[in-house]
Design a protein around this motif. Structure first.
Motif, PDB file in Angstrom:
ATOM      1  N   THR A   2      56.044  63.239  45.009  1.00 30.98           N
ATOM      2  CA  THR A   2      55.445  62.099  44.333  1.00 30.98           C
ATOM      3  C   THR A   2      53.968  61.954  44.712  1.00 30.98           C
ATOM      4  O   THR A   2      53.591  62.088  45.876  1.00 30.98           O
ATOM      5  N   THR A   3      53.161  61.656  43.708  1.00 26.23           N
ATOM      6  CA  THR A   3      51.721  61.485  43.905  1.00 26.23           C
ATOM      7  C   THR A   3      51.406  60.066  44.357  1.00 26.23           C
ATOM      8  O   THR A   3      51.962  59.092  43.822  1.00 26.23           O
ATOM      9  N   LEU A   4      50.516  59.945  45.332  1.00 22.72           N
ATOM     10  CA  LEU A   4      49.972  58.648  45.739  1.00 22.72           C
ATOM     11  C   LEU A   4      48.702  58.402  44.926  1.00 22.72           C
ATOM     12  O   LEU A   4      47.720  59.130  45.056  1.00 22.72           O
ATOM     13  N   LEU A   5      48.741  57.402  44.068  1.00 23.60           N
ATOM     14  CA  LEU A   5      47.612  57.049  43.213  1.00 23.60           C
ATOM     15  C   LEU A   5      46.940  55.806  43.771  1.00 23.60           C
ATOM     16  O   LEU A   5      47.571  54.749  43.900  1.00 23.60           O
ATOM     17  N   LEU A   6      45.658  55.929  44.102  1.00 23.98           N
ATOM     18  CA  LEU A   6      44.888  54.845  44.709  1.00 23.98           C
ATOM     19  C   LEU A   6      43.891  54.298  43.686  1.00 23.98           C
ATOM     20  O   LEU A   6      43.116  55.064  43.099  1.00 23.98           O
ATOM     21  N   LEU A   7      43.900  52.978  43.487  1.00 24.50           N
ATOM     22  CA  LEU A   7      43.055  52.340  42.481  1.00 24.50           C
ATOM     23  C   LEU A   7      42.164  51.296  43.162  1.00 24.50           C
ATOM     24  O   LEU A   7      42.666  50.308  43.715  1.00 24.50           O
ATOM     25  N   HIS A   8      40.858  51.519  43.106  1.00 24.61           N
ATOM     26  CA  HIS A   8      39.893  50.679  43.818  1.00 24.61           C
ATOM     27  C   HIS A   8      39.577  49.394  43.056  1.00 24.61           C
ATOM     28  O   HIS A   8      39.999  49.196  41.905  1.00 24.61           O
ATOM     29  N   ARG A  46      35.625  48.434  25.089  1.00 29.65           N
ATOM     30  CA  ARG A  46      35.953  47.024  25.354  1.00 29.65           C
ATOM     31  C   ARG A  46      36.570  46.944  26.750  1.00 29.65           C
ATOM     32  O   ARG A  46      37.789  47.054  26.899  1.00 29.65           O
ATOM     33  N   PRO A  47      35.746  46.751  27.781  1.00 34.78           N
ATOM     34  CA  PRO A  47      36.279  46.731  29.147  1.00 34.78           C
ATOM     35  C   PRO A  47      37.296  45.605  29.338  1.00 34.78           C
ATOM     36  O   PRO A  47      37.030  44.444  29.023  1.00 34.78           O
ATOM     37  N   ALA A  48      38.456  45.965  29.808  1.00 38.74           N
ATOM     38  CA  ALA A  48      39.535  45.028  30.085  1.00 38.74           C
ATOM     39  C   ALA A  48      40.514  45.736  31.006  1.00 38.74           C
ATOM     40  O   ALA A  48      40.490  46.964  31.134  1.00 38.74           O
ATOM     41  N   ILE A  49      41.377  44.963  31.654  1.00 46.02           N
ATOM     42  CA  ILE A  49      42.353  45.587  32.535  1.00 46.02           C
ATOM     43  C   ILE A  49      43.220  46.562  31.745  1.00 46.02           C
ATOM     44  O   ILE A  49      43.557  47.652  32.217  1.00 46.02           O
ATOM     45  N   SER A  72      42.564  44.705  44.422  1.00 46.71           N
ATOM     46  CA  SER A  72      41.807  43.800  43.553  1.00 46.71           C
ATOM     47  C   SER A  72      41.963  44.222  42.086  1.00 46.71           C
ATOM     48  O   SER A  72      43.083  44.240  41.568  1.00 46.71           O
ATOM     49  N   LEU A  73      40.874  44.587  41.415  1.00 43.73           N
ATOM     50  CA  LEU A  73      40.983  45.051  40.035  1.00 43.73           C
ATOM     51  C   LEU A  73      41.957  46.221  39.924  1.00 43.73           C
ATOM     52  O   LEU A  73      42.747  46.294  38.971  1.00 43.73           O
ATOM     53  N   GLY A  74      41.916  47.143  40.877  1.00 44.08           N
ATOM     54  CA  GLY A  74      42.832  48.277  40.851  1.00 44.08           C
ATOM     55  C   GLY A  74      44.283  47.852  40.965  1.00 44.08           C
ATOM     56  O   GLY A  74      45.173  48.487  40.382  1.00 44.08           O
TER      57      GLY A  74
END
Length: 240
Positions: A2-8, A46-49, A72-74
């Motif tokens: 499984t891949t560990l995905l890190l979102l800043h 269109r920047p959005a989550i 946070s956003l990630g």
């Protein structure tokens, strides 16, 4: 594996995970991507989550399954991915520092900044200082960890790699989606986080884990303490 995905978080880049990765020693692939509009990547139209989540889902990731750790956003992007609506199979999700109760004045200020042109700087050092300010980490750690998007423009000036339009994500909330998640969720909060209250952290419907003495960036200031909480959770039930 499984891949560990890190979102800043907003204004940062994937390089902010370096202190945590020194503690993690994840046995499989690790992907510390830069979100669109960060690290020199173009911002979505269109920047959005949601558009950021779609941007993550469109990238090629190692393997079929991921566990996600988002700040946070990630973390908010991770919540959307974990609904299963973006085609990414998220096995486990841990988030920290995710806002769910935005001050209208702060939202208005960030949205006004979204229309500003990207600034340029005379030196790389000035661009690095600005990058740290945009990520909210200036003064929290020694040096400047936000470096991926800092680049020379060809005319002797330098840019941070952050697209101001990314500030349009301010004010968007994802806690109401918690019942729609298709995987287990862990919520962590820095005990001294000035941006996320205990009530905000609890808005996801589970009791948050608190990292005593940490602020909004425990992956930088308290990486061992953070990994001690999220590491066992992310690995639970997964093949070694």
């Amino acid at each position: 594996m499984t891949t560990l995905l890190l979102l800043h978080g907003l204004g940062g880049d994937g390089g902010l995970w370096a202190p945590l990765l020194a503690e993690a020693r994840w046995p499989g692939p690790v992907v510390d991507i830069d979100l669109d509009g960060h690290g020199g990547r173009p911002a979505p139209l269109r920047p959005a989550i949601g558009t950021l989540a779609a941007g993550v889902a469109a990238r090629e990731l190692p393997g079929d399954d991921v566990v996600v750790l988002g700040h946070s956003l990630g973390g908010a992007v991770g919540v959307l991915l974990a609904t299963g609506l973006y085609g990414v199979r998220v096995r486990r999700l841990a988030i920290f520092g995710v806002k769910d109760d935005w001050d209208p004045d702060l939202v208005a200020r960030l949205h006004r900044g979204a229309d500003a042109p990207a600034r340029t700087f005379a030196t790389r050092e000035e661009a690095l200082e600005r990058a740290a300010l945009l990520a909210g980490v200036r003064g929290e750690v020694e040096g400047t960890p936000v470096t991926r998007g800092v680049a020379e423009n060809g005319d002797g000036t330098w840019s941070t790699g952050f697209a101001p339009s990314s500030n349009l994500v301010a004010g968007q909330r994802v806690a109401a989606l918690a019942p729609a998640l298709t995987c287990p969720l862990l919520v962590v909060r820095g005990g001294d986080d000035p941006l996320v209250t205990p009530a905000e952290a609890a808005a996801f419907g589970i009791d948050p884990v608190t990292i005593a003495g940490a602020g909004h960036h425990p992956h930088l200031t308290h990486p061992a303490d953070l990994w001690a909480e999220v590491g066992p959770f992310l690995r639970e039930g997964l093949d070694a």
